[in-house]
Write an enzyme that holds these catalytic residues in place. Structure first.
Site, short mmCIF file in Angstrom:
data_model
loop_
_atom_site.label_atom_id
_atom_site.label_comp_id
_atom_site.label_asym_id
_atom_site.label_seq_id
_atom_site.Cartn_x
_atom_site.Cartn_y
_atom_site.Cartn_z
N GLY A 183 0.83 -1.21 0.00
CA GLY A 183 0.00 0.00 0.00
C GLY A 183 0.85 1.25 0.00
O GLY A 183 0.53 2.25 -0.66
N TYR A 193 -9.60 -6.22 15.04
CA TYR A 193 -8.51 -7.17 15.32
C TYR A 193 -8.16 -7.99 14.07
O TYR A 193 -7.05 -8.45 13.90
CB TYR A 193 -8.90 -8.16 16.43
N ASP A 228 -5.72 0.74 3.51
CA ASP A 228 -4.78 1.24 2.50
C ASP A 228 -5.34 2.44 1.74
O ASP A 228 -4.58 3.29 1.27
CB ASP A 228 -4.42 0.14 1.49
N THR A 270 18.41 -13.96 -1.64
CA THR A 270 17.49 -13.62 -2.73
C THR A 270 16.60 -14.79 -3.14
O THR A 270 15.71 -14.63 -3.96
CB THR A 270 18.26 -13.16 -4.00
N GLN A 308 13.30 -15.18 -5.76
CA GLN A 308 13.30 -16.01 -6.98
C GLN A 308 12.09 -16.96 -6.98
O GLN A 308 11.42 -17.14 -7.98
CB GLN A 308 14.59 -16.82 -7.08
N CYS A 365 -16.56 10.42 17.60
CA CYS A 365 -17.69 9.50 17.43
C CYS A 365 -18.11 8.91 18.78
O CYS A 365 -18.69 9.62 19.58
CB CYS A 365 -17.37 8.46 16.36
N HIS A 371 -15.90 11.62 11.83
CA HIS A 371 -14.52 11.16 11.96
C HIS A 371 -13.57 12.10 11.21
O HIS A 371 -13.34 11.89 10.01
CB HIS A 371 -14.37 9.76 11.36
N GLU A 382 -10.46 12.23 11.31
CA GLU A 382 -9.18 11.58 10.97
C GLU A 382 -9.14 11.04 9.54
O GLU A 382 -8.06 10.89 8.97
CB GLU A 382 -8.86 10.45 11.97
N1 GLN Z 1 -21.17 2.97 18.42
C1 GLN Z 1 -21.48 4.32 18.12
C2 GLN Z 1 -22.58 4.45 17.08
O1 GLN Z 1 -22.87 3.54 16.36
C3 GLN Z 1 -20.24 5.07 17.67
C4 GLN Z 1 -19.64 4.58 16.40
C5 GLN Z 1 -18.24 5.05 16.17
O2 GLN Z 1 -17.54 5.44 17.10
N2 GLN Z 1 -17.77 4.95 14.95
O3 GLN Z 1 -23.19 5.49 16.96
#
Ligand code: GLN
Length: 531
Positions: free
Chosen positions: A19, A55, A72, A189, A193, A382, A508, A510
């Site tokens: 990635g 996980y 990715d 290597t 191969q 969230c 979110h 991020e």
């Molecule tokens: N479990 C919560 C919901 O469904 C928050 C979800 C999350 O944090 N992505 O609203």
């Protein structure tokens, strides 16, 4: 110009960083003026990773159009700044679902439906789909898994056919590992191969080999690999371990990966690559003036990939602030009211992570209470935002048992609740509030200061929402709504204006931080931690 295709496969071991190589190549081609898209083909049978436990597969990354995708895709966006979509991540499950749906409609006109040609045709259709709109000069398709896996065979067969059809319009990059045997004092290597032999057995000849290694590769070794694997010596590329993934584009440029790919595709080199901004970011990353300690409270902290985009957002936001953000991983199930002081006392800021279900909730509430009462910068994302609402309801409004109906369906104070359109939903896959929604910011709020604009758009992945029925009481007690969905009126951001920096977002942030555009809320949070 018609679209050209680059395929990236991997051999010898998983987790070699296909990635990152694919993202780095995209960055380099983009810096030479090409329009590039990255795509990932995942060989598992889930329709998408949305139903996978972190996980199993790390973070689930969400795109603007609401697709739940492989992590990715996060790298692709963070490196190139180009938004991805549902079309950029295809799983075996999706391929089979499409084929079976067509079969049920009778589209195959009585034919026996088979892996070859029907499944492989559907794979090829999905690869070419991105290129068909004329929006991209180069599409880089990464094949998940490792050569030799049963699961990836139909994908590799589709790539074999497609390369035959495309002729000189495609290049295949194979990424392998060159292990160092310390007892022998040698780089080996042979696994490379063998890996190339496995590819050849299914009719696929790689054009470029990227060799992941802990030590520098000699020219002799490169020549040897070239000889045994039928590639040009300059097409054997060293990919040495580096301290940050953001170094990889620069290393790949030094190794001339972009140049080799363009020459093979018959495309001009143009000028560049222009990596000025990228190198400035790298410089800042390596030359910070200060360090801060941030606690990341979540229940998957043993597996840092579960919070990949958050970690990367801190790297981007740290660089802007000339500081290094050290993340302290705090397991929410091990945190209590009693040990909170001991565990959290040296932190400059606390982030409570997204999540599902009741596990670790008390720890999250303890962390939030600590941050709120000690005036320590707090960022809730969230579920982290929902927990901040619950903590406030219980400890400031004194609403005993206030909760989210996700955790306690019979609570007297359902401060976080399901909206009507979610109440009927029974299926789990792809049924949350997903993807980008607009949000209007309240002037003068911390969020408004951070973004510097009134209307923003952020990505969601949740079912539950702040219950606006209680909004007036929250606001009277000091927790206010500073971001609202202009169409539905849903609360998207909460803040405590009295506090140094206490912000919770239902979305979110991020997912949208990139090297070119570090996320404003992460930048502001880090700044607050520094002050
Ligand atoms: N479990 C919560 C919901 O469904 C928050 C979800 C999350 O944090 N992505 O609203």
């Amino acid at each position: 110009m018609s679209t050209k295709y680059v395929f990236v496969t991997g051999g010898v071991a998983s987790s070699l960083g296909k990635g990152i190589i694919a993202s780095s190549l995209a960055k380099l081609l983009q810096s030479r003026g090409y329009r590039v898209a990255n795509q990932k083909l995942d060989p598992y049978i889930n329709i998408d990773p949305g139903t996978l436990n972190p996980y199993e597969h790390g973070e689930c990354y969400v795109t603007d159009d609401g697709a739940e995708t492989d992590l990715d895709l996060g790298h692709y966006e963070r490196f190139t700044g180009c938004p991805t979509s549902k079309a950029n991540n295809i799983t075996t499950g999706r391929i089979y679902q499409n084929v079976i749906n067509k079969e049920r409609k009778g589209d195959y006109l009585g034919k026996t439906v088979q892996i070859v040609p029907h499944i492989t045709d559907e794979i090829k259709r999905n690869i070419k789909l991105l290129g068909s709109k004329g929006e991209y000069d180069v599409v880089i398709t990464e094949i998940g898994g490792t050569v030799g896996d049963i699961e990836s065979l139909p994908f590799l067969e589709a790539v074999r056919q497609l390369r035959w059809e495309l002729g000189e319009k495609s290049v295949l990059i194979h990424l392998t590992l060159v292990p160092f045997l310390s007892a022998a004092g040698e780089l080996k290597t042979k696994p490379t191969q063998h890996s190339v032999k496995s590819l050849l057995e299914i009719g696929v000849q790689p054009d470029i080999l990227v060799l992941r290694t802990e030590h520098p590769l000699s020219n002799d070794l490169k020549r040897k690999v070239a000889l045994f694997c039928n590639v040009q010596p300059e097409a054997v590329v060293e990919s040495r371990d580096v301290s940050t993934i953001y170094e990889v584009p620069v290393r790949m440029e030094e190794e001339k990966l972009d140049k080799t790919v363009l020459e093979m595709l018959g495309l001009p080199l143009n000028s560049g690559p222009d990596l000025e901004q990228w190198k400035q970011f790298l410089y800042k990353l390596n030359n910070y003036r200060e360090e801060i300690q941030v606690g990341l409270v979540g229940k998957y902290v043993e597996l840092h990939d579960a919070y990949k985009s958050i970690v990367e957002s801190f790297i981007h936001a740290g660089a802007v602030n000339d500081c290094k953000v050290n993340i302290h991983w705090i397991h929410s199930e091990e945190l209590t009211e009693e040990n909170a002081e001991e565990v959290l006392k040296n932190l400059h800021g606390i982030l409570v992570a997204p999540g599902f279900g009741h596990r670790g909730i008390t720890g999250k509430l303890a962390a939030i209470r600590y941050a709120r009462t000690r005036n320590i910068p707090f960022f809730g994302i969230c579920l982290g935002m929902q927990m901040a609402v619950i903590e406030f309801a219980r400890n400031v409004l004194h609403w005993e048992g206030a909760d989210s109906t996700e955790i306690s369906s019979k609570t007297k104070y359902p401060v976080i609740d399901l909206m009507n359109d979610q109440k009927e939903v029974t299926e789990k896959g792809g049924t949350m509030r997903l993807g980008a929604y607009k949000c209007e910011l309240k002037e003068g709020s911390k969020a408004w200061e951070a973004y510097g604009q009134k209307i923003i758009e952020e990505r969601h992945r949740h079912r539950y929402e702040f219950n606006n029925r209680f909004k007036a009481q929250f606001e009277a007690a000091g927790m206010i709504t500073t971001g609202i969905n202009p169409e539905t009126g849903l609360t998207e951001i909460i803040e405590i204006p009295e506090h140094k920096w206490f912000v919770g977002t239902q979305f979110h942030p991020e997912y949208k931080s990139s090297v070119a555009r570090p996320h404003p809320l992460f930048v502001a949070f880090v700044k607050a931690c520094l002050s």
